[in-house]
Write an enzyme that holds these catalytic residues in place. Structure first.
Site, short mmCIF file in Angstrom:
data_model
loop_
_atom_site.label_atom_id
_atom_site.label_comp_id
_atom_site.label_asym_id
_atom_site.label_seq_id
_atom_site.Cartn_x
_atom_site.Cartn_y
_atom_site.Cartn_z
N GLU A 1 0.83 -1.23 0.00
CA GLU A 1 0.00 0.00 0.00
C GLU A 1 0.85 1.26 0.00
O GLU A 1 0.50 2.26 0.62
CB GLU A 1 -0.95 0.01 1.21
CG GLU A 1 -2.13 -0.90 1.06
CD GLU A 1 -3.10 -0.44 0.00
OE1 GLU A 1 -2.91 0.66 -0.53
OE2 GLU A 1 -4.02 -1.19 -0.30
N PHE B 1 10.06 11.68 -6.64
CA PHE B 1 9.97 10.24 -6.89
C PHE B 1 11.02 9.74 -7.89
O PHE B 1 11.62 8.71 -7.70
CB PHE B 1 8.58 9.87 -7.44
CG PHE B 1 7.46 10.26 -6.52
CD1 PHE B 1 7.22 9.54 -5.36
CD2 PHE B 1 6.67 11.36 -6.80
CE1 PHE B 1 6.19 9.90 -4.51
CE2 PHE B 1 5.64 11.72 -5.95
CZ PHE B 1 5.40 11.00 -4.80
P1 TGC Z 1 1.20 11.01 -10.34
O1 TGC Z 1 1.52 11.64 -11.65
O2 TGC Z 1 1.61 11.67 -9.09
O3 TGC Z 1 -0.40 10.79 -10.24
C1 TGC Z 1 -1.18 10.33 -11.33
C2 TGC Z 1 -2.58 10.91 -11.15
O4 TGC Z 1 -3.15 10.41 -9.94
C3 TGC Z 1 -3.41 11.51 -9.03
N1 TGC Z 1 -3.06 10.99 -7.70
C4 TGC Z 1 -3.98 10.60 -6.83
N2 TGC Z 1 -5.32 10.62 -6.89
C5 TGC Z 1 -6.00 10.15 -5.83
N3 TGC Z 1 -5.36 9.64 -4.73
C6 TGC Z 1 -4.03 9.60 -4.64
N4 TGC Z 1 -3.44 9.10 -3.56
C7 TGC Z 1 -3.28 10.08 -5.71
N5 TGC Z 1 -1.94 10.21 -5.98
C8 TGC Z 1 -1.83 10.77 -7.19
C9 TGC Z 1 -2.56 12.65 -9.50
O5 TGC Z 1 -3.12 13.87 -9.12
C10 TGC Z 1 -2.60 12.44 -11.00
O6 TGC Z 1 -3.88 12.85 -11.44
P2 TGC Z 1 -4.10 13.44 -12.91
O7 TGC Z 1 -5.55 13.75 -12.97
O8 TGC Z 1 -3.20 14.63 -12.98
O9 TGC Z 1 -3.67 12.37 -13.87
O10 TGC Z 1 1.67 9.50 -10.41
P3 TGC Z 1 3.13 8.89 -10.33
O11 TGC Z 1 3.22 7.89 -11.45
O12 TGC Z 1 4.17 9.99 -10.26
O13 TGC Z 1 3.09 8.07 -8.96
C11 TGC Z 1 2.86 8.67 -7.75
C12 TGC Z 1 3.00 7.69 -6.55
C13 TGC Z 1 4.44 7.20 -6.45
C14 TGC Z 1 2.66 8.48 -5.32
C15 TGC Z 1 2.05 6.51 -6.67
O14 TGC Z 1 2.16 5.88 -7.85
C16 TGC Z 1 2.08 5.56 -5.50
O15 TGC Z 1 1.33 5.76 -4.56
N6 TGC Z 1 2.91 4.45 -5.50
C17 TGC Z 1 2.79 3.39 -4.52
C18 TGC Z 1 2.07 2.21 -5.12
C19 TGC Z 1 1.23 1.49 -4.13
O16 TGC Z 1 0.89 1.97 -3.08
N7 TGC Z 1 0.79 0.28 -4.51
C20 TGC Z 1 -0.13 -0.45 -3.70
C21 TGC Z 1 -0.65 -1.65 -4.44
S1 TGC Z 1 -2.07 -2.39 -3.68
C22 TGC Z 1 -1.49 -3.10 -2.29
O17 TGC Z 1 -0.39 -3.00 -1.90
C23 TGC Z 1 -2.49 -3.88 -1.55
S2 TGC Z 1 -1.97 -4.51 -0.04
C24 TGC Z 1 -3.41 -5.24 0.33
C25 TGC Z 1 -3.60 -5.68 1.69
O18 TGC Z 1 -4.08 -4.87 2.52
O19 TGC Z 1 -3.34 -6.86 1.91
P1 FAD Z 2 9.94 -1.55 -5.19
O1 FAD Z 2 9.04 -0.56 -5.78
O2 FAD Z 2 10.86 -2.30 -6.08
O3 FAD Z 2 10.79 -0.86 -4.03
C1 FAD Z 2 11.96 -1.47 -3.47
C2 FAD Z 2 12.56 -0.49 -2.46
O4 FAD Z 2 12.94 0.72 -3.13
C3 FAD Z 2 11.57 -0.07 -1.36
O5 FAD Z 2 12.25 0.09 -0.16
C4 FAD Z 2 11.06 1.28 -1.86
O6 FAD Z 2 10.62 2.13 -0.80
C5 FAD Z 2 12.32 1.84 -2.52
N1 FAD Z 2 11.99 2.82 -3.54
C6 FAD Z 2 11.29 2.63 -4.70
N2 FAD Z 2 11.19 3.80 -5.36
C7 FAD Z 2 11.80 4.74 -4.61
C8 FAD Z 2 12.03 6.14 -4.76
N3 FAD Z 2 11.58 6.81 -5.82
N4 FAD Z 2 12.71 6.77 -3.79
C9 FAD Z 2 13.16 6.11 -2.69
N5 FAD Z 2 12.98 4.78 -2.49
C10 FAD Z 2 12.31 4.12 -3.45
N6 FAD Z 2 -0.15 -5.22 -4.65
C11 FAD Z 2 -1.36 -5.25 -5.28
O7 FAD Z 2 -1.54 -4.66 -6.34
N7 FAD Z 2 -2.40 -5.93 -4.72
C12 FAD Z 2 -2.30 -6.60 -3.55
O8 FAD Z 2 -3.28 -7.19 -3.08
C13 FAD Z 2 -1.03 -6.61 -2.88
N8 FAD Z 2 -0.87 -7.31 -1.73
C14 FAD Z 2 0.39 -7.42 -1.20
C15 FAD Z 2 0.61 -8.31 -0.15
C16 FAD Z 2 1.88 -8.46 0.38
C17 FAD Z 2 2.12 -9.47 1.47
C18 FAD Z 2 2.96 -7.70 -0.12
C19 FAD Z 2 4.33 -7.84 0.48
C20 FAD Z 2 2.76 -6.84 -1.17
C21 FAD Z 2 1.48 -6.70 -1.74
N9 FAD Z 2 1.27 -5.89 -2.85
C22 FAD Z 2 0.04 -5.88 -3.49
C23 FAD Z 2 2.40 -5.23 -3.50
C24 FAD Z 2 2.88 -3.97 -2.80
O9 FAD Z 2 2.01 -2.91 -2.97
C25 FAD Z 2 4.27 -3.64 -3.36
O10 FAD Z 2 5.15 -4.65 -2.88
C26 FAD Z 2 4.75 -2.27 -2.95
O11 FAD Z 2 3.99 -1.27 -3.59
C27 FAD Z 2 6.25 -2.05 -3.26
O12 FAD Z 2 6.57 -2.45 -4.54
P2 FAD Z 2 7.86 -3.43 -4.79
O13 FAD Z 2 7.74 -4.58 -3.87
O14 FAD Z 2 7.91 -3.70 -6.24
O15 FAD Z 2 9.09 -2.61 -4.32
#
Ligand code: TGC
Ligand code: FAD
Length: 389
Positions: free
Chosen positions: A368, A388
């Protein structure tokens, strides 16, 4: 402090309505009676306790903050947060299941779906009859989801999806996957039945962390879905990021629960455990650790309470949610480690909870949005400069 009591140093309890207190106590009791007795078995076997899905649905925990007209409980944000807190007092895997079902699967259907899609899926998902998973992350696109390679191409009235999603919670047991894919119109979301030909979910083996959670790799090879599978109002990367706001909010509350579970266990232990002829609780160094943890839990509680107010008022900004997720999970991870330390050698045994919480929280720290990504989101909001890339 009794087995089911939790640290509440500032009397946050007084802020709860009668309904919220009842819900909190009900979920706490559920976790104590139904989750804790079996969690270590699932932890050892690396399986999710599927037997808890039906009772959680009956108690209204799945998509609890969506409207009643879709079979949900229609709860306000802080009440939803309290449920997440109590579930994570049990295990992060349990809270993960509920987060994914509600915040990551029901939310996009509610927010970006057609009325027909809402009516088709939400009531059955609230009832636990249909389980969802959320596919955003890919093997080479985690923190930077905009780099995804999964594609969806139009073919007549259908869409054909190809790609790989990685680390997908609920992946092998899901009936539907919300899959994010690149199209000629940018990133869009799709409701993909997991029994569609060409769809494969492969369990991720060898996890040290979040073992009582189903984590999978999803492989999509020419998966054909009808036009009606597209979430019509999804548009660009912004859409999945909006889903993440919902889930990160719940995770911030969950961190409080995990930290409370560890603190409560450690406090009971240090009062009973004697060393040099007195309880270790009567030593300055142990009291310093307890004070530190209790202070951090209390700060995390007040952060979430205010965030809940902002969310209900429609004013919670993504960076405020990031601050809470970042703060509360780092806090919980540090607390779990210190609590394990206070238990001495016993702290490495599975009859105590702190070690399990500690290793689970390593995943929560990473998923997340990693801790670093949330640092950069808050830094961006403070400075106006994105760091980023
Ligand atoms: P960026 O250019 O900043 O943004 C693209 C567009 O999105 C808008 N935006 C948002 N809108 C709503 N909520 C937010 N939090 C938003 N953040 C950005 C932004 O305004 C823009 O809009 P528009 O209209 O101009 O197009 O995008 P970027 O490519 O530079 O990336 C930004 C970044 C790094 C913050 C984002 O990509 C990010 O949050 N990365 C982390 C990925 C992540 O959290 N993955 C989670 C996967 S799901 C998961 O882990 C489930 S765990 C499940 C469990 O609980 O078990
Ligand atoms: P990377 O993006 O490769 O990052 C590796 C390291 O580099 C991290 O320490 C990170 O902080 C650092 N890093 C990366 N970019 C930068 C930067 N620009 N500056 C400084 N540091 C940086 N995803 C889903 O879509 N759906 C799910 O249901 C889901 N469930 C999950 C469940 C588990 C148990 C786990 C472990 C992960 C899950 N995820 C899911 C994925 C999760 O969201 C990603 O693992 C997470 O977003 C990080 O991506 P990555 O593992 O590829 O790490």
């Amino acid at each position: 402090m009794s087995e089911f009591e939790a640290l509440d140093f500032y009397g946050m309890d007084d802020l709860l309505s009668d309904e919220q207190r009842l819900i909190r106590d009900t979920v706490r009791q559920f976790v104590g009676d139904k989750c804790l007795p079996l969690i270590e078995e699932h932890q050892a076997a690396a399986t999710f306790p599927t037997e808890l899905i039906a009772p959680m649905a009956e108690l209204g925990m799945l998509g609890a903050n969506f409207p009643e007209e879709y079979g949900c409980a229609g709860l306000e944000s802080s009440t939803y947060g309290i449920i997440m807190q109590e579930l994570e007092r049990g295990d992060s895997g349990l809270r993960s299941f509920v987060s994914v079902q509600g915040a990551l699967c029901m939310y996009p259907i509610f927010e970006f779906g057609s009325e027909e899609q809402r009516r088709e899926w939400l009531p059955r998902m609230a009832a636990g009859e249909v389980i969802g998973c959320f596919g955003l992350t890919e093997p080479d696109a985690g923190s930077d989801p905009g780099a995804m390679r999964t594609k969806a191409a139009r073919d007549g009235d259908d869409w054909v999806l190809n790609g790989v999603k990685m680390w997908i919670t609920n992946g092998t047991m899901a009936d539907i996957a919300i899959v994010w894919a690149k199209t000629d119109d940018g990133i869009r979301g799709f409701i993909v039945p997991t029994d569609a030909p060409g769809f494969q979910a492969i369990k991720v083996a060898g996890k040290y962390s979040l073992r009582a959670s189903d984590t999978a790799e999803l492989v999509l090879e020419d998966v054909r879905v009808p036009g009606a599978a597209l979430l019509p109002n999804s548009s660009g990367l912004r859409s999945p990021l909006m889903c993440l706001n919902q889930a990160r909010y719940g995770i911030a509350w969950g961190g409080i629960g995990a930290a409370q579970a560890c603190f409560d266990e450690a406090l009971r232990y240090v009062k009973a455990r004697e060393s040099f002829g007195k309880p270790i609780a009567q030593t300055q160094l142990i009291q310093e650790m307890l004070t530190e943890i209790a202070s951090e839990i209390t700060k995390a509680q007040t952060l979430c309470w205010r965030l809940g107010q902002l969310k209900d008022a429609g004013r919670a900004r993504p960076e405020q949610i990031s601050m809470a997720k970042r703060n509360n999970i780092e806090m919980a991870l540090r607390a779990a480690r210190q609590c394990r330390e206070m238990l001495g050698a016993n702290g490495i045994l599975d009859e105590y909870q702190s070690f399990r919480h500690m290793v689970n929280l390593e995943s929560v720290y990473t998923y997340e949005g990693t801790h670093q990504i949330h640092t950069l989101i808050v830094g961006h909001a403070l400075t106006g400069l994105a760091a980023f890339g």
